[in-house]
Design a protein around this motif. Structure first.
Motif, short mmCIF file in Angstrom:
data_model
loop_
_atom_site.label_atom_id
_atom_site.label_comp_id
_atom_site.label_asym_id
_atom_site.label_seq_id
_atom_site.Cartn_x
_atom_site.Cartn_y
_atom_site.Cartn_z
N LEU A 10 28.57 56.82 -86.46
CA LEU A 10 27.23 56.34 -86.12
C LEU A 10 26.95 56.40 -84.63
CD1 LEU A 10 27.08 53.27 -88.53
CD2 LEU A 10 25.64 55.32 -88.65
N MET A 11 27.99 56.34 -83.80
CA MET A 11 27.81 56.36 -82.35
C MET A 11 27.60 57.77 -81.81
SD MET A 11 30.68 53.57 -81.18
CE MET A 11 30.49 53.99 -79.44
N TYR A 12 27.93 58.78 -82.60
CA TYR A 12 27.85 60.17 -82.15
C TYR A 12 26.43 60.71 -82.33
CZ TYR A 12 29.36 65.10 -81.79
OH TYR A 12 29.52 66.41 -81.42
N ASP A 13 26.01 61.66 -81.49
CA ASP A 13 24.64 62.18 -81.52
C ASP A 13 24.45 63.43 -82.38
OD1 ASP A 13 23.20 60.30 -80.14
OD2 ASP A 13 23.66 61.18 -78.18
N TRP A 14 25.50 64.05 -82.86
CA TRP A 14 25.46 65.14 -83.83
C TRP A 14 24.55 66.30 -83.41
CZ3 TRP A 14 29.40 64.77 -86.89
CH2 TRP A 14 29.90 63.51 -87.19
N PRO A 15 24.93 67.03 -82.36
CA PRO A 15 24.13 68.20 -81.96
C PRO A 15 24.11 69.29 -83.04
CG PRO A 15 26.23 68.16 -80.80
CD PRO A 15 26.10 66.83 -81.48
N GLY A 16 25.16 69.32 -83.88
CA GLY A 16 25.20 70.29 -84.97
C GLY A 16 24.58 69.77 -86.25
N ASN A 17 24.05 68.54 -86.20
CA ASN A 17 23.31 67.93 -87.31
C ASN A 17 24.16 67.78 -88.57
OD1 ASN A 17 20.56 67.45 -86.16
ND2 ASN A 17 20.79 69.63 -85.68
N VAL A 18 23.52 67.88 -89.73
CA VAL A 18 24.19 67.56 -90.99
C VAL A 18 25.36 68.50 -91.25
CG1 VAL A 18 23.89 67.34 -93.49
CG2 VAL A 18 22.05 66.63 -91.95
N ARG A 19 25.21 69.75 -90.84
CA ARG A 19 26.31 70.71 -91.06
C ARG A 19 27.55 70.29 -90.27
NH1 ARG A 19 24.02 75.13 -89.27
NH2 ARG A 19 23.12 75.76 -91.26
N GLU A 20 27.35 69.80 -89.05
CA GLU A 20 28.49 69.34 -88.24
C GLU A 20 29.14 68.12 -88.87
OE1 GLU A 20 29.62 68.08 -83.64
OE2 GLU A 20 27.52 68.17 -84.26
N LEU A 21 28.32 67.21 -89.41
CA LEU A 21 28.86 66.03 -90.08
C LEU A 21 29.71 66.44 -91.27
CD1 LEU A 21 29.04 62.96 -90.58
CD2 LEU A 21 26.88 63.14 -91.85
N LYS B 253 19.93 58.16 -88.03
CA LYS B 253 21.34 57.79 -88.15
C LYS B 253 21.61 56.87 -89.33
CE LYS B 253 23.10 58.57 -83.50
NZ LYS B 253 23.90 58.01 -82.39
N GLU B 254 20.58 56.17 -89.82
CA GLU B 254 20.80 55.30 -90.97
C GLU B 254 21.18 56.08 -92.22
OE1 GLU B 254 16.21 55.19 -90.37
OE2 GLU B 254 18.00 55.84 -89.26
#
Length: 462
Positions: A353-364, A319-320
């Motif tokens: 930063l609080m979200y877990d991003w199941p779709g990873n970098v693409r979702e971001l 997450k950093e």
């Protein structure tokens, strides 16, 4: 019209070749020795598409000619013609860049066949150059972002793999940036001057995938009106990136194994194999070991692909890197749509930063782009982001679990319960991947074909 240069000290040979090739539609120029041919090439370097070259000639032999023009016209196929063929002369001529070698006396059908192959190679070279230019043009937009400890370990592996010739297997969840890693390996390797060609094994129907990978001959099947080169042929001396290699059918896994073991391609509808020099990088978000155990993936192919394994960490484990990634995507958006710079408020960054991003970098990237559209000015606030906390509520970051909110009545049969659970899981996966069925299928460890069929059955397309 396509021009061919015939270089031979015997006038009757030049005349015979001129007659045969003219009937095939080629313009033919003649030279009586290597020196005369060299002069013609220096005066008109881009005129000829093929050279037919005798080895034994006065003033300048064919071998001397090859040494003089080495690296100057390397894209022009040169076919050697000689009555004095030995293993040594054959190997020397081929090492100097000759395309093929024909012993005299030759027959007309042999000449026609070799000339046709050489002209085909010209076309393939032009296509490969076009692909290479397009790849280089987009290279600057492809960046690997992140300075976390996990990514630093990835960078070390990429550097080691790039400096070698080994096959690499990139593993990680969907959206972690596997293709960017493959590009980084290629462009930092000795093959960087040649093509990098990517193909998604899960996005192409099985009946078309073989011809896409290995090409097909004219007349190989209904509609094959011309010869089409495959990705391996176009990537000669470069790199082929096989994304989602776990989706490769068993029948094609055998052919891929031959490419890796022998450097040979079996063209669909062809009678002979084609030699290729290609570095293979594969990627998958599936557990290939489990697929091997289940008989869905060849064990010998797995070990051929997995010479070096690169594991990409999910975004929730680094997450950093999110602030740097978010700012990069904003800069990318501003450049792409010519909007000027964007900024993210501390509150909005905290939400990311609080979200877990199941779709990873693409979702971001998708979320950041959406926020840039929603923001009225240049500052992205927390209200411009979707409700990420709500998305997180039903998500277990380690197991990709979801909650079934449907209330099942006691009278339901087990079949009905399973159908409803399956439908809920598919809806969840489609929401997570913004409607991308291929990605959603991979999240649920389903084949794309089965997922599409189920979408139609449950009317999820609507």
């Amino acid at each position: 019209m396509t021009r061919v240069l015939v270089v031979d000290d015997e006038a009757h040979v030049r005349k015979a070749l001129q007659t045969v090739l003219s009937k095939e539609g080629y313009d033919v120029d003649e030279a009586e020795n290597g020196r005369a041919a060299l002069t013609m090439l220096e005066e008109h370097p881009a005129m000829f598409r093929l050279i037919l070259l005798d080895l034994n000639m006065p003033e300048m032999s064919g071998m001397e000619f090859l040494k003089k023009i080495d690296n100057k016209i390397s894209e022009i196929p040169i076919v050697i013609l000689t009555a004095f063929s030995t293993a040594e002369t054959t190997m020397e001529a081929m090492s100097l860049g000759a395309f093929d070698y024909i012993a005299k006396p030759f027959n007309i059908s042999q000449i026609k066949q070799v000339v046709a192959r050489a002209m085909d190679m010209n076309r393939l070279t032009e296509e490969a150059k076009s692909l290479q230019k397009d790849t280089v043009k987009h290279q600057s937009a492809d960046s690997i972002i992140g300075h976390s400890a996990e990514m630093r370990e990835v960078y070390k592996l990429v550097g080691k793999v790039a400096s070698s010739r080994v096959t690499a297997l990139i593993q990680g969840e969907s959206g972690t940036g596997k293709e960017l890693i493959a590009k980084s390996i290629h462009f930092n390797s000795s093959r960087a001057g040649h093509s990098l060609i990517a193909i998604n094994c899960g996005a192409i129907p099985e009946n078309l995938l073989e011809s896409e990978l290995f090409g097909y001959e004219k007349g190989a099947f209904t509609g094959a009106s011309i010869r089409k080169p495959g990705k391996f042929e176009l990537a000669h001396q470069g790199t082929v990136f096989l994304d989602e290699v776990g989706e490769l059918p068993m029948s094609l896994q055998v052919k891929l194994l031959r490419v890796l073991q022998e450097g040979e391609v079996e063209v669909v509808g062809g009678t002979q194999t084609l030699k290729v020099d290609v570095r293979v990088i594969a990627a998958t978000n599936r557990n290939l070991i489990r697929m091997v155990q289940a008989g869905q993936f060849r064990e010998d192919l797995y070990y051929r692909l997995n010479v070096v394994s690169i594991h990409l960490p999910p975004l929730r484990n680094r997450k950093e890197d999110i602030p740097e990634l978010a700012r990069f995507f904003l800069a990318q958006y501003a450049k792409e749509f010519e909007t000027g710079e964007f900024y993210i408020s501390p509150e909005a960054m905290e939400h990311l930063l609080m979200y877990d991003w199941p779709g990873n970098v693409r979702e971001l990237q998708n979320i950041v782009y959406r926020a840039a559209v929603m923001a009225p000015g240049k500052m992205i606030m927390s209200e411009h982001l979707p409700d990420l906390n709500e998305d997180n509520a039903g998500h277990d970051s380690e197991t990709n679990q979801f909650e079934i909110k449907e209330k099942f009545n006691p009278g339901f049969t087990m079949r009905e319960v399973l159908r409803k659970a399956e439908m809920e899981a598919m809806k969840w996966a489609l929401q997570r991947t913004f409607g991308n069925k291929a990605q959603a299928a991979r999240m649920l460890d389903m084949s794309r074909k089965a997922f599409v069929y189920k979408c139609q059955e449950y009317e999820l397309d609507t």
